[in-house]
Design an enzyme around this catalytic site. Structure first.
Site, mmCIF file in Angstrom:
data_model
loop_
_atom_site.group_PDB
_atom_site.id
_atom_site.type_symbol
_atom_site.label_atom_id
_atom_site.label_comp_id
_atom_site.label_asym_id
_atom_site.label_seq_id
_atom_site.Cartn_x
_atom_site.Cartn_y
_atom_site.Cartn_z
ATOM 1 N N LYS A 265 0.850 -1.208 0.000
ATOM 2 C CA LYS A 265 0.000 0.000 0.000
ATOM 3 C C LYS A 265 0.876 1.244 0.000
ATOM 4 C CE LYS A 265 -1.717 1.669 4.009
ATOM 5 N NZ LYS A 265 -1.451 3.093 4.281
ATOM 6 N N ASN A 266 1.885 1.281 0.863
ATOM 7 C CA ASN A 266 2.655 2.516 1.048
ATOM 8 C C ASN A 266 3.681 2.766 -0.045
ATOM 9 O OD1 ASN A 266 1.107 3.008 3.225
ATOM 10 N ND2 ASN A 266 2.658 2.545 4.774
ATOM 11 N N CYS B 49 -5.119 12.400 12.289
ATOM 12 C CA CYS B 49 -5.871 11.142 12.316
ATOM 13 C C CYS B 49 -5.657 10.549 13.705
ATOM 14 C CB CYS B 49 -5.383 10.212 11.211
ATOM 15 S SG CYS B 49 -3.717 9.678 11.491
ATOM 16 N N ARG C 228 0.050 14.876 12.467
ATOM 17 C CA ARG C 228 0.552 14.574 11.123
ATOM 18 C C ARG C 228 0.590 15.816 10.221
ATOM 19 N NH1 ARG C 228 -1.352 8.841 9.474
ATOM 20 N NH2 ARG C 228 0.494 9.001 8.154
ATOM 21 N N ASP D 112 4.894 1.074 11.940
ATOM 22 C CA ASP D 112 3.706 0.380 11.418
ATOM 23 C C ASP D 112 3.629 -1.065 11.881
ATOM 24 O OD1 ASP D 112 3.541 2.023 8.155
ATOM 25 O OD2 ASP D 112 3.084 2.674 10.193
ATOM 26 N N ARG E 176 -8.453 -0.613 4.700
ATOM 27 C CA ARG E 176 -7.629 0.388 4.015
ATOM 28 C C ARG E 176 -6.276 -0.202 3.624
ATOM 29 N NH1 ARG E 176 -6.829 5.787 7.047
ATOM 30 N NH2 ARG E 176 -5.637 5.995 5.136
HETATM 31 C C1 EPZ Z 1 4.102 7.250 6.082
HETATM 32 O O1 EPZ Z 1 3.291 8.259 6.641
HETATM 33 C C2 EPZ Z 1 3.226 5.998 6.040
HETATM 34 N N1 EPZ Z 1 2.069 6.241 5.179
HETATM 35 C C3 EPZ Z 1 2.758 5.642 7.455
HETATM 36 O O2 EPZ Z 1 2.012 4.428 7.372
HETATM 37 C C4 EPZ Z 1 3.996 5.403 8.315
HETATM 38 O O3 EPZ Z 1 3.589 5.125 9.637
HETATM 39 C C5 EPZ Z 1 4.895 6.651 8.293
HETATM 40 O O4 EPZ Z 1 5.241 6.977 6.921
HETATM 41 C C6 EPZ Z 1 6.194 6.440 9.073
HETATM 42 O O5 EPZ Z 1 6.884 5.365 8.549
HETATM 43 C C7 EPZ Z 1 2.223 6.140 3.835
HETATM 44 O O6 EPZ Z 1 3.306 5.887 3.338
HETATM 45 C C8 EPZ Z 1 0.996 6.380 3.009
HETATM 46 P P1 EPZ Z 1 6.101 10.722 8.014
HETATM 47 P P2 EPZ Z 1 3.810 9.801 6.594
HETATM 48 O O7 EPZ Z 1 5.966 11.973 7.213
HETATM 49 O O8 EPZ Z 1 4.576 10.047 5.354
HETATM 50 C C9 EPZ Z 1 6.296 14.139 11.329
HETATM 51 C C10 EPZ Z 1 0.196 3.002 7.727
HETATM 52 O O9 EPZ Z 1 -0.262 2.492 8.761
HETATM 53 N N2 EPZ Z 1 6.124 15.083 10.219
HETATM 54 O O10 EPZ Z 1 7.307 9.866 7.808
HETATM 55 O O11 EPZ Z 1 2.655 10.678 6.900
HETATM 56 C C11 EPZ Z 1 5.046 13.313 11.558
HETATM 57 O O12 EPZ Z 1 4.135 14.006 12.395
HETATM 58 C C12 EPZ Z 1 0.617 4.454 7.734
HETATM 59 O O13 EPZ Z 1 0.373 2.392 6.643
HETATM 60 C C13 EPZ Z 1 6.158 16.447 10.469
HETATM 61 O O14 EPZ Z 1 6.298 16.879 11.615
HETATM 62 O O15 EPZ Z 1 4.807 9.817 7.838
HETATM 63 C C14 EPZ Z 1 5.600 12.077 12.225
HETATM 64 O O16 EPZ Z 1 5.764 12.339 13.600
HETATM 65 C C15 EPZ Z 1 0.357 5.115 9.086
HETATM 66 N N3 EPZ Z 1 6.008 17.315 9.430
HETATM 67 C C16 EPZ Z 1 6.973 11.905 11.578
HETATM 68 O O17 EPZ Z 1 7.285 13.173 10.983
HETATM 69 C C17 EPZ Z 1 5.849 16.881 8.130
HETATM 70 O O18 EPZ Z 1 5.737 17.728 7.214
HETATM 71 C C18 EPZ Z 1 7.032 10.841 10.486
HETATM 72 O O19 EPZ Z 1 5.981 11.127 9.572
HETATM 73 C C19 EPZ Z 1 5.821 15.478 7.891
HETATM 74 C C20 EPZ Z 1 5.973 14.606 8.942
#
Ligand code: EPZ
Length: 416
Positions: free
Chosen positions: A22-23, A115, A120, A303, A395
């Site tokens: 998915k990701n 969420c 996020r 995850d 999902r």
């Molecule tokens: C991706 O989400 C995945 N989703 C998530 O999987 C996964 O948990 C996450 O990466 C971490 O590995 C998809 O790929 C669709 P991040 P993403 O940006 O990109 C902070 C699942 O269950 N952050 O790496 O949204 C954020 O708050 C889902 O399949 C900022 O502060 O995650 C978090 O604490 C859930 N500002 C950390 O970084 C930003 O602009 C990591 O988030 C972006 C992120």
């Protein structure tokens, strides 16, 4: 709404197949916007989020077809708007921002809300794109982005963000000049996106490391691409073997990409062996507790935190789980406690004390991976577990009850 009714206590045995990731599929489908002609993808999982993405791509002016794991995307006259109704159901919709700015210089994308697992924010996405020449306004909950022609920039992320790295990578491949992404996310799904873009003629180096260099090109031509297997679904199945005391051959199971998870499961007493047919997972002895802290790749993936915590609940001894990526990713804990688990939360840390066996109970899913954790606990529990609101599960897991029933589980999907 549907629920899953699970009769637990049955060791799972047999072979189970992992679907496409998915990701990896979500950013790669959005990347099709960047190509000047059709793109055909294979091994695309049949998931709610995939259908949401295809619907959004159609609203952005792409012709989309999907059947039997194959998706064909043909970008037409692109439109800039990603509406709230869709973005609010799938945060990953924000990944259309980079491609739209790269192709048509404008985007109107609903600001993705938070969420269950956290706020996020997308500040890193916007800051990086601004360094490339984009300008953003926030109006009525929408991000309005505009740019003439994106220019290469030297971007350093405050933290390794998967989505932020993917958005900037997609923006950079058609930008003028060189873009350098520092403190970039190293996740395999980022590498899969880069590999697709390379197949279309992009010039990228360093994907999979924390420093990615991109030389912008004038055009990308569509190329056929197979999505990588889903390492989180695969990890979930490895845990299913351990938590039921069974033995599963997990086919299409990424091994290297799951190293941090496999090391933890072995630490708990599972036997996990790579074979030519797939990864064999079994319980060699009573499981024992362990400690883990979620980290960006190649560390232990957030995850998989909820799923491994379910395994810890009936392992001998104590376990400590520290969630360092998201601020609220313990929503599964109270539901596991309803099944007899002994877990105490203190800030970002959960202390788990193993019990001899969990007991079936009615529980509520809150987010995708918490749902998986509750299904796993239901498989191990004495008696029957009703997991409600499993639209969260749909999902990210393709027909999970069919796959698990084929290896001995007793799961029924019922209307609430
Ligand atoms: C991706 O989400 C995945 N989703 C998530 O999987 C996964 O948990 C996450 O990466 C971490 O590995 C998809 O790929 C669709 P991040 P993403 O940006 O990109 C902070 C699942 O269950 N952050 O790496 O949204 C954020 O708050 C889902 O399949 C900022 O502060 O995650 C978090 O604490 C859930 N500002 C950390 O970084 C930003 O602009 C990591 O988030 C972006 C992120």
């Amino acid at each position: 709404m549907d629920k899953l009714v699970i009769d637990g206590g049955i060791p799972l045995t047999g072979s189970i197949e992992v679907s496409g990731s998915k990701n990896a599929a979500l950013p790669i489908l959005f990347a099709a916007i960047l190509a000047s002609d059709s793109v055909t993808f294979s091994n695309v999982p049949d998931l709610r989020d995939i259908h949401t993405t295809l619907k959004l791509l159609q609203m952005l002016g792409c012709a989309c077809e999907y059947a039997d794991g194959k998706a064909c995307i043909t970008p037409g006259t692109l439109l800039p708007e990603a509406p709230y109704e869709l973005v609010s159901t799938m945060r990953a919709s924000v990944l259309c921002l980079g491609p739209l700015l790269a192709r048509i210089g404008r985007a109107r994308v609903a600001l993705p809300g938070g969420c269950a697992i956290g706020a996020r924010p997308v500040d890193q996405h916007l800051k990086g794109l601004e360094q490339m020449g984009a300008r953003f306004d926030l109006e009525e909950g929408y991000i309005l982005g505009r740019c003439r022609k994106l220019k290469g920039a030297h971007v350093t992320f405050d933290m390794p963000t998967v989505g932020g790295t993917e958005n900037l990578l997609m923006a950079a491949v058609l930008a003028e000049g060189e873009t350098i992404l520092e403190n970039a996310a190293r996740e395999p799904e980022v590498v899969d996106l880069a590999n697709f873009l390379l197949a279309c003629g992009a010039r990228i180096q360093g994907q999979g490391s924390s420093c990615i260099r991109i030389q912008g090109v004038s055009e990308l031509r569509g190329a056929p691409y197979a999505i990588m297997p889903d390492r989180i679904e695969a990890g979930t199945f490895l845990v299913a073997a351990g938590i039921t005391g069974g033995e599963l051959l997990v086919r299409n199971c990424p091994f290297k990409e799951l190293e941090a998870v496999i090391l933890k499961l072995r630490d708990m007493g599972m036997e996990i062996t790579a074979t030519p047919e797939g990864v064999l997972a079994r319980c060699a002895c009573p499981l024992r507790g362990t400690d883990l802290k979620t980290q960006p790749y190649p560390g232990f993936p957030t995850d998989m935190q909820a799923q491994v915590m379910a395994l810890m609940c009936s392992a001998q001894g104590a376990s400590v789980v520290e969630e360092s990526i998201f601020e609220n990713r313990f929503m599964h804990v109270q539901e596991l406690v309803r099944m007899g688990a002994q877990i105490k939360i203190s800030g970002h840390t959960a202390m788990v004390r193993g019990v001899s066996q969990l007991a079936g109970a009615p529980v509520m899913a809150s987010d995708l991976r918490a749902s998986a954790s509750l299904v796993l606990a239901g498989l191990a529990a004495r008696g029957t577990t009703h997991v409600r609101r499993i639209y969260h599960l749909d999902r990210g897991y393709e027909r999970i009850e069919n796959k698990l029933n084929a290896v001995g589980a007793r799961i029924r999907r019922e209307k609430e």
